[in-house]
Design a protein around this motif. Structure first.
Motif, PDB file in Angstrom:
ATOM      1  N   UNK A 385       0.927  -1.073  -0.093  1.00  0.00           N
ATOM      2  CA  UNK A 385       0.210   0.036   0.052  1.00  0.00           C
ATOM      3  C   UNK A 385       0.812   1.201   0.229  1.00  0.00           C
ATOM      4  N   UNK A 386       1.952   1.171   0.801  1.00  0.00           N
ATOM      5  CA  UNK A 386       2.648   2.587   0.951  1.00  0.00           C
ATOM      6  C   UNK A 386       3.475   2.578  -0.515  1.00  0.00           C
ATOM      7  N   UNK A 387       3.868   1.333  -0.917  1.00  0.00           N
ATOM      8  CA  UNK A 387       4.683   1.718  -2.466  1.00  0.00           C
ATOM      9  C   UNK A 387       3.498   2.142  -3.506  1.00  0.00           C
ATOM     10  N   UNK A 388       2.439   1.844  -3.405  1.00  0.00           N
ATOM     11  CA  UNK A 388       1.304   2.290  -4.400  1.00  0.00           C
ATOM     12  C   UNK A 388       1.221   3.620  -4.278  1.00  0.00           C
ATOM     13  N   UNK A 389       1.248   4.192  -2.975  1.00  0.00           N
ATOM     14  CA  UNK A 389       0.678   5.288  -2.556  1.00  0.00           C
ATOM     15  C   UNK A 389       1.834   6.345  -3.110  1.00  0.00           C
ATOM     16  N   UNK A 390       2.972   6.016  -2.676  1.00  0.00           N
ATOM     17  CA  UNK A 390       4.141   7.035  -3.150  1.00  0.00           C
ATOM     18  C   UNK A 390       4.386   6.778  -4.852  1.00  0.00           C
ATOM     19  N   UNK A 391       4.017   6.039  -5.275  1.00  0.00           N
ATOM     20  CA  UNK A 391       4.006   5.957  -6.864  1.00  0.00           C
ATOM     21  C   UNK A 391       2.852   7.017  -7.208  1.00  0.00           C
ATOM     22  N   UNK A 392       1.795   6.911  -6.962  1.00  0.00           N
ATOM     23  CA  UNK A 392       0.898   7.753  -7.347  1.00  0.00           C
ATOM     24  C   UNK A 392       1.230   9.151  -6.826  1.00  0.00           C
ATOM     25  N   UNK A 393       1.997   9.368  -5.739  1.00  0.00           N
ATOM     26  CA  UNK A 393       2.178  10.836  -5.498  1.00  0.00           C
ATOM     27  C   UNK A 393       3.302  11.288  -6.360  1.00  0.00           C
ATOM     28  N   UNK A 394       4.241  10.284  -6.694  1.00  0.00           N
ATOM     29  CA  UNK A 394       5.398  10.678  -7.610  1.00  0.00           C
ATOM     30  C   UNK A 394       4.787  11.025  -9.085  1.00  0.00           C
ATOM     31  N   UNK A 395       3.857  10.250  -9.349  1.00  0.00           N
ATOM     32  CA  UNK A 395       2.964  10.627 -10.706  1.00  0.00           C
ATOM     33  C   UNK A 395       2.662  12.122 -10.731  1.00  0.00           C
ATOM     34  N   UNK A 396       1.808  12.241  -9.890  1.00  0.00           N
ATOM     35  CA  UNK A 396       1.066  13.554  -9.620  1.00  0.00           C
ATOM     36  C   UNK A 396       2.282  14.796  -9.611  1.00  0.00           C
ATOM     37  N   UNK A 397       3.154  14.636  -8.883  1.00  0.00           N
ATOM     38  CA  UNK A 397       4.127  15.718  -8.601  1.00  0.00           C
ATOM     39  C   UNK A 397       4.808  15.557 -10.155  1.00  0.00           C
ATOM     40  N   UNK A 398       5.109  14.612 -10.896  1.00  0.00           N
ATOM     41  CA  UNK A 398       5.763  14.739 -12.260  1.00  0.00           C
ATOM     42  C   UNK A 398       4.827  15.510 -13.164  1.00  0.00           C
ATOM     43  N   UNK A 399       3.549  15.334 -13.137  1.00  0.00           N
ATOM     44  CA  UNK A 399       2.542  15.818 -13.827  1.00  0.00           C
ATOM     45  C   UNK A 399       2.282  17.415 -13.553  1.00  0.00           C
TER      46      UNK A 399
END
Length: 498
Positions: A385-399
């Protein structure tokens, strides 16, 4: 499930373990009240209510409160008096001088403060010493009463010489005078009396010494395993069952966890990290096979901490809060001195390595030990869960960063054009200065011309469509590659420690 063909052997060790645990519980009760403690021992079968058995228990059991032993054997109760005499019989005083024998006797307990109890205990010692020295070279006493009086005199001498409250300690002359005529109306040899005086003056008797503290808290598993309830020599057994591993692991799991966690946290050596992770794997597997829930959860929770996912989650949330409130940049904040920048980068890279390896080991349990994890699946699912959440946060930050960069670039170009910093190209100038051509009247074409013109127009549209499609496809491909690269870069930043 594991099948144990040697259940009787395991049952024997389990019974021994339960006995030791019962002894430890009784020690705590005995420390607070010797009556309640002995009642607990009798009720639970730790010791039989027999004077000989109780005397052996006092003599051989380590960790009992020595002050409470003295209070117990000094009582006037008939059973306790019998215990006191049996306790004295367990010593062999015949080969030692009386002062040495008294030291041996008093080392096993502490004399109580009441004079009557002291009198009864010293009387039991003197009687036993007199019986043991009959017919020996050190038979200095005419009867048991002489031994009792002299023993009491030694206790008084030790108190007088080593009590700080006594301003004028007893001298040798006073010692000799105090012991005249007490040996059946005769005097002791002067050399005998002076030698005892010198030994007691050099080393005090442990009369009411308080340096031996009774346990006030429950013993640790290591203490329980290492302290035998008796002075008997240790007996070693050959393990003949896999279930012995469970009992041994239950005793050592806590220090083993510390042995893996501390080096793992402080090391900068990849080999040490690998060894610690191997230790975590074996410990989780053992605790899982034997359904040891507490131990398994402790090792997995510690391993989850080394993934650094939770700390990264907190950092991301803080950065997001700062960005939303306008209180700072949304990126990771790293403070370092100019001289320590290289070391910080190296530490961050090694921390990323430790985090990545810890995640691999933690997730690997789902494939190798999933049937034995039970409630500990919580740690694994939390990791995912933490890995998926951090992955989504990284995507949002990149966008957000890409969108911000594009908007800024467009605004800059418009500003430069309006200010005249960017010259207008010649074709654009001609287009601006050109006048609109007159509208020609419609021309009626023959059917063949219409067909040719229509075909040419369709061909032109097809060519334009193909060109536009190719350009769009090329642009889409280029943007897709850029998107993948940006995402990967930000995902890699998940493991960068500030």
């Amino acid at each position: 499930p594991l099948v144990d063909p040697h259940a009787s052997s395991v049952a024997y060790f389990q019974k021994q373990k339960q006995y030791k645990q019962m002894v430890e519980q009784g020690k705590q009760k005995f420390h607070h009240s010797f009556k309640k403690g002995m009642a607990f021992f009798f009720e639970n079968g730790v010791v039989k209510k027999d004077p000989v058995e109780v005397a052996k228990f006092f003599r051989n059991t380590e960790g009992l409160d020595k002050t409470k032993i003295g209070e117990y054997i000094g009582e006037k109760d008939d059973f306790m008096l019998a215990v006191m005499h049996e306790f004295a019989k367990m010593f062999h005083f015949g080969d030692h001088p009386i002062d040495v024998s008294l030291r041996m006797f008093l080392n096993t307990f502490r004399l109580p403060g009441e004079a009557q109890k002291i009198d009864r205990i010293i009387n039991a010692f003197a009687k036993q010493y007199y019986e043991d020295t009959q017919g020996k070279e050190n038979a200095e006493f005419a009867d048991g009463d002489a031994a009792f009086v002299f023993s009491f005199s030694m206790v008084m001498l030790a108190t007088d010489l080593h009590n700080p409250a006594v301003k004028k300690p007893m001298t040798k002359e006073q010692w000799l005078n105090n012991n005249r005529g007490i040996n059946g109306g005769k005097n002791f040899a002067e050399t005998f009396l002076l030698s005892i005086y010198d030994r007691i003056a050099a080393e005090p008797l442990k009369i009411n010494d308080t340096t031996d503290h009774a346990p006030t808290a429950a013993p640790s598993p290591i203490d329980l395993a290492s302290s035998s309830p008796t002075h008997e020599p240790s007996t070693y057994f050959q393990a003949n069952s896999v279930y012995h591993v469970k009992d041994m692991f239950a005793l050592v799991w806590y220090p083993v966890l510390a042995a893996f966690s501390v080096p793992m946290e402080n090391t900068d050596d990849a080999k040490v990290v690998s060894l610690c992770l191997d230790g975590f794997q074996h410990a989780v597997r053992i605790s899982g096979l034997f359904r040891m829930d507490l131990e398994r959860s402790a090792f997995l929770t510690s391993l989850l901490k080394f993934t650094a996912l939770e700390s990264q989650q907190r950092d991301k949330d803080k950065d997001k809060d700062r960005a939303g409130g306008g209180g700072g940049s949304g990126g990771m904040m790293m403070s370092m001195g100019l001289g320590g920048a290289a070391n910080e980068k190296m530490d961050a890279a090694f921390q990323k390595f430790k985090s990545s390896e810890s995640i691999k080991v933690l997730l690997n349990f789902a494939f190798t030990d999933g049937n034995y994890l039970q409630e500990s699946w919580t740690q694994l699912l939390r990791c995912v869960s933490l890995m998926e959440r951090l992955h989504l946060l990284a995507q949002q930050e990149a966008e957000a960063k890409a969108e911000a960069q594009g908007s800024t670039k467009s605004k800059r170009i418009v500003t430069e054009i309006k200010s005249g910093e960017v010259p207008v190209t010649e074709p654009q100038a001609q287009l601006d200065n050109a006048t609109s051509p007159p509208v020609a009247p419609p021309t009626i074409l023959p059917q063949a011309a219409k067909t040719s013109s229509s075909n040419n127009l369709n061909n032109s549209k097809d060519i334009n469509n193909n060109n536009n499609s190719g350009a769009s496809s090329s642009l889409s491909t280029s943007e897709g590659e850029s998107r993948v690269n940006v995402d990967q870069a930000f995902i890699d930043r998940i493991f960068v420690h500030s």
